[in-house]
Design a protein around this motif. Sequence first.
Motif, PDB file in Angstrom:
ATOM      1  N   LYS A 231      65.636  99.652  44.344  1.00  0.00           N
ATOM      2  CA  LYS A 231      64.254  99.208  44.485  1.00  0.00           C
ATOM      3  C   LYS A 231      64.190  97.706  44.244  1.00  0.00           C
ATOM      4  O   LYS A 231      64.728  97.207  43.247  1.00  0.00           O
ATOM      5  N   VAL A 232      63.539  96.983  45.159  1.00  0.00           N
ATOM      6  CA  VAL A 232      63.378  95.540  44.975  1.00  0.00           C
ATOM      7  C   VAL A 232      62.120  95.268  44.161  1.00  0.00           C
ATOM      8  O   VAL A 232      62.132  94.522  43.193  1.00  0.00           O
ATOM      9  N   ALA A 233      61.002  95.924  44.584  1.00  0.00           N
ATOM     10  CA  ALA A 233      59.757  95.697  43.856  1.00  0.00           C
ATOM     11  C   ALA A 233      58.707  96.700  44.314  1.00  0.00           C
ATOM     12  O   ALA A 233      58.808  97.271  45.400  1.00  0.00           O
ATOM     13  N   THR A 234      57.680  96.905  43.449  1.00  0.00           N
ATOM     14  CA  THR A 234      56.477  97.619  43.851  1.00  0.00           C
ATOM     15  C   THR A 234      55.306  96.681  43.606  1.00  0.00           C
ATOM     16  O   THR A 234      55.164  96.169  42.493  1.00  0.00           O
ATOM     17  N   ARG A 235      54.524  96.395  44.648  1.00  0.00           N
ATOM     18  CA  ARG A 235      53.447  95.415  44.506  1.00  0.00           C
ATOM     19  C   ARG A 235      52.215  95.896  45.254  1.00  0.00           C
ATOM     20  O   ARG A 235      52.320  96.574  46.266  1.00  0.00           O
ATOM     21  N   PRO A 236      51.028  95.501  44.780  1.00  0.00           N
ATOM     22  CA  PRO A 236      49.816  95.771  45.567  1.00  0.00           C
ATOM     23  C   PRO A 236      49.913  94.998  46.881  1.00  0.00           C
ATOM     24  O   PRO A 236      50.305  93.830  46.890  1.00  0.00           O
ATOM     25  N   THR A 237      49.533  95.642  47.980  1.00  0.00           N
ATOM     26  CA  THR A 237      49.679  95.020  49.294  1.00  0.00           C
ATOM     27  C   THR A 237      48.872  93.726  49.388  1.00  0.00           C
ATOM     28  O   THR A 237      49.297  92.750  50.004  1.00  0.00           O
ATOM     29  N   SER A 238      47.709  93.715  48.737  1.00  0.00           N
ATOM     30  CA  SER A 238      46.826  92.561  48.854  1.00  0.00           C
ATOM     31  C   SER A 238      47.451  91.298  48.264  1.00  0.00           C
ATOM     32  O   SER A 238      47.067  90.187  48.610  1.00  0.00           O
ATOM     33  N   GLU A 239      48.451  91.455  47.381  1.00  0.00           N
ATOM     34  CA  GLU A 239      49.073  90.279  46.755  1.00  0.00           C
ATOM     35  C   GLU A 239      50.262  89.764  47.557  1.00  0.00           C
ATOM     36  O   GLU A 239      50.931  88.821  47.134  1.00  0.00           O
ATOM     37  N   LEU A 240      50.552  90.429  48.691  1.00  0.00           N
ATOM     38  CA  LEU A 240      51.772  90.096  49.418  1.00  0.00           C
ATOM     39  C   LEU A 240      51.450  89.445  50.747  1.00  0.00           C
ATOM     40  O   LEU A 240      50.463  89.766  51.387  1.00  0.00           O
ATOM     41  N   SER A 241      52.341  88.536  51.186  1.00  0.00           N
ATOM     42  CA  SER A 241      52.247  88.034  52.542  1.00  0.00           C
ATOM     43  C   SER A 241      53.404  88.632  53.332  1.00  0.00           C
ATOM     44  O   SER A 241      54.361  89.136  52.769  1.00  0.00           O
ATOM     45  N   LYS A 242      53.258  88.544  54.662  1.00  0.00           N
ATOM     46  CA  LYS A 242      54.261  89.183  55.515  1.00  0.00           C
ATOM     47  C   LYS A 242      55.652  88.617  55.278  1.00  0.00           C
ATOM     48  O   LYS A 242      56.620  89.348  55.191  1.00  0.00           O
ATOM     49  N   ASP A 243      55.722  87.277  55.171  1.00  0.00           N
ATOM     50  CA  ASP A 243      57.097  86.763  55.065  1.00  0.00           C
ATOM     51  C   ASP A 243      57.682  86.976  53.677  1.00  0.00           C
ATOM     52  O   ASP A 243      58.895  87.071  53.522  1.00  0.00           O
ATOM     53  N   GLU A 244      56.830  87.143  52.670  1.00  0.00           N
ATOM     54  CA  GLU A 244      57.349  87.560  51.365  1.00  0.00           C
ATOM     55  C   GLU A 244      58.000  88.930  51.475  1.00  0.00           C
ATOM     56  O   GLU A 244      59.081  89.190  50.954  1.00  0.00           O
ATOM     57  N   LEU A 245      57.294  89.796  52.230  1.00  0.00           N
ATOM     58  CA  LEU A 245      57.769  91.150  52.418  1.00  0.00           C
ATOM     59  C   LEU A 245      59.110  91.151  53.166  1.00  0.00           C
ATOM     60  O   LEU A 245      60.047  91.850  52.786  1.00  0.00           O
ATOM     61  N   VAL A 246      59.184  90.317  54.199  1.00  0.00           N
ATOM     62  CA  VAL A 246      60.440  90.215  54.964  1.00  0.00           C
ATOM     63  C   VAL A 246      61.574  89.797  54.046  1.00  0.00           C
ATOM     64  O   VAL A 246      62.654  90.371  54.065  1.00  0.00           O
ATOM     65  N   ARG A 247      61.301  88.804  53.235  1.00  0.00           N
ATOM     66  CA  ARG A 247      62.366  88.288  52.383  1.00  0.00           C
ATOM     67  C   ARG A 247      62.822  89.344  51.380  1.00  0.00           C
ATOM     68  O   ARG A 247      64.001  89.458  51.092  1.00  0.00           O
ATOM     69  N   MET A 248      61.863  90.149  50.891  1.00  0.00           N
ATOM     70  CA  MET A 248      62.260  91.211  49.970  1.00  0.00           C
ATOM     71  C   MET A 248      63.098  92.264  50.692  1.00  0.00           C
ATOM     72  O   MET A 248      64.026  92.835  50.131  1.00  0.00           O
ATOM     73  N   MET A 249      62.767  92.491  51.974  1.00  0.00           N
ATOM     74  CA  MET A 249      63.499  93.519  52.721  1.00  0.00           C
ATOM     75  C   MET A 249      64.925  93.105  53.029  1.00  0.00           C
ATOM     76  O   MET A 249      65.856  93.882  52.915  1.00  0.00           O
ATOM     77  N   VAL A 250      65.077  91.872  53.510  1.00  0.00           N
ATOM     78  CA  VAL A 250      66.404  91.462  53.972  1.00  0.00           C
ATOM     79  C   VAL A 250      67.218  90.781  52.882  1.00  0.00           C
ATOM     80  O   VAL A 250      68.396  90.516  53.072  1.00  0.00           O
TER      81      VAL A 250
END
Lengths: 520, 328
Positions: A231-250
């Motif tokens: 697991k990388v992280a669990t975060r409320p969606t509203s606090e995230l931006s798309k490219d933050e999400l990408v970076r966490m994924m890859v």
Amino acid sequence: MSNAPGSPPLHSTSAMAVELAAITKRFGAFIANDGIDLVVRRGEIHAIIGENGAGKTTLMNILFGLLQPDEGSIRLNGETTVVADPAAAIKAGLGMVHQHFKLVPSLSVADNVFLGMEIRRHGLIDHAAQIERTRDLSKRFGLHVDPTERVGLLSVGIEQRIEILKVLVRGARTIILDEPTAVLTPQESRELFQTLRSFVAEGMTVIFISHHLEEVMEVSDTVTVLRNGRKVATRPTSELSKDELVRMMVGREVSFDRRPRAALHGGAVLEVKDLWARDDRRLPAVRGASFTVRAGEVVGIAGVAGNGQTELAEVLSGLRPASHGEAWLKGRDLTMLSPAAIREAGLAHVPGDRMVRGVDRNASIAANTLMGRQHRAPWSRGGVLDWKAIAGNAGALIKSFDIRAQGSGDPVKRLSGGNIQKVVLAREFTNGADFLLIDQPTRGVDIGAQEAIHDEIMRQRAAGRAILLISVQLDELAALADRILVMFNGRIMGEVAGDDADEDRIGMMMAGVSPELEPA
Amino acid sequence: MEILDKLINVALIAATLRTTAPILLVALGGSFTTKAGIFNIGLEGQMLAGAFFAVIGSIWTGSAFAGVACGVAAALAFALAFAVLVVTFRANEVVVGLALNILAGGMTISLMKAIFGTRGSIVGHGIVGLPKVQIPGAQALLGSWAPLISGFTPIVYVAFIAVPLLVLFYNRTRLGLYIRVVGEKPEAAEALGISITRVRYIASLLCGLLAGLAGAHLSLGYITMFTENMSSGRGFMAVAILIFSNGDPLKVLAGCLLFGFADAFSLRLQTFGFPSYLVLTVPYVVALTALFVLSYQARPKIIKETLASMQKLLSTDRNSASVDKNPQ
């Protein structure tokens, strides 16, 4: 977004629908889930996002009782539960909609929904009552479907609604959906999201697996990112931006361990001009791709999985028809040729799914290194295979590619993932082809083998081959590629030179932000 | 016209019903296994065993119905052997079916030799045939058409009543539904916790039951004797009908009526002095022709699709990378 997370529990004393603690699952030496904690609140839409092989489906299969964890515990509605099998999960109020549907085509919608829990009167199945209840449920949640229709005549999108109805009729309060949008059109996806919102509006909980950023941003309240079984992280969606999400994924800690190289670009080997192709749902998957690969150059294709890379590779190798456009390999248009003719024209292909298209897992290493050139000398003479020469050649390849095996007679399925990939490379790289199409070369491969595979690709570059490298791993592209093209939603969003590969810029393009729109 | 009148009349229709009954029963039996996803080529053997042991039972007990019970029991034993090998041990269903057919043929011949010391056929020995059921009031109600509903052996009635019962079974009962699910989508059955093995055993045994009745009808119905290989390919014809009907009871009935009619018609032709060997081929020729027509009807679609795809290929060749032909 629907219910605000943290709204009061409606039916139970616990505000948590699902609590997974330190779940670990191993398959042989491979760790699919590595100490994953996951907390899902009641009444939220919780997205689980990650690349293929990140462990999403394994985790959900454990939750639903299809797999047993090696370590860790599960609490449902605040109570520690052993989910021994799916029946136990259903009893605890869980329901799962799998990626592959299990419906009976000749039966009606209502019959399928109630299969296994038929409503009966005087010992006979009461079709009228089943149809009635199916109709009620489908109205209540906006799952539009005619209960009397035969399932065999319906589209995949409607089949999914039936699978959801099956889960609802069994009394599920927490619904798990495994990549629900993978089979849907955009319109159907939007309708599905509305249905999911109506579930949480009734106090139910939704967990859905995805690798699509857009839809996760659109529909979820909370996101959990998995990568390589952790697991990388669990975060409320509203606090995230798309490219933050990408970076966490890859992967944030991209290692820019760039391979040294001499510039030796030659003439263009592959020229792709305005190429379009459709996916299996007949939707455009590659939209007007144009690029050139020159001799002695590694061109990387980056992108979150499912943005047209697979379809692009399939078109270039002749496995999928192009709907428009051209792809010239040394003066011949690939889109007009069969896979065999493309190989003759000078393509070597390392397919993304090596077990399906790369090797015959039951055949020996020798036979696998032979495939595709069995009609040529020195492997055959006068139409008869020369097994001595084949085994000799395979033995030489085992040495030069450092394949860890007992001998060339070993069936490929006994090898590890990395060694199987080396068998594919050994065959493809010794074919004399000028253009190498390499798709996900190190997926599921251990670190040692990764290094060896990267070395081999660089050797091919030095030998003057033109290489197109498709990978979802940014660090791999940054290490190997001379230029990186970023694909998003079937389009090539932009190009980055390998020498100044910038994680942020690539990440933005992977999330669909065009580099021109970006303020400099 | 006169000849036609002689050929086609009430007696011919009654004969058609009589000759349809055994193949209908065995095909309906096969419908269970077909629906459950088992390709059961062993119908012939089950039927033959049923015919032989029905005769044996009838001689031993002196009762036709006890004879029928013996025949059914024998067919069930064959069906059970089939299920054990195919369902439990996953042997190839065609190989097992063929083996059991050969076993039934050889076993009946050797037992005949051992018990009666004869080859060829068992006649006499006190075989009791099935009684004919006279429906009261049929004569008064239908006059000369009465033979259409009255005067058949009980098994004929069972065969025809079984058709609507099977329709009901497949559509309205849980077991019938599960048999269909197991045959059509085993993974769906598995996901719902339906035991595929159990359902397939039940389907195999139901099949044996009806195949046994069909066999008993052959040897205790209108002729009370057993001859070598007396099922004479009816089990195989039933398999053919099953393939084309997909085991749907009404379609099975239609196919069997066609075969029964041809069978009865050929018996008629024999009385007109046609060479008997030629005449005996009539039902099989008719059945094969019907199957050919059916499969040919399905063909144009394939041809059409092939043509369409070839045209598409040609047109894309001509104007090379043409505009996509499948707008959304």
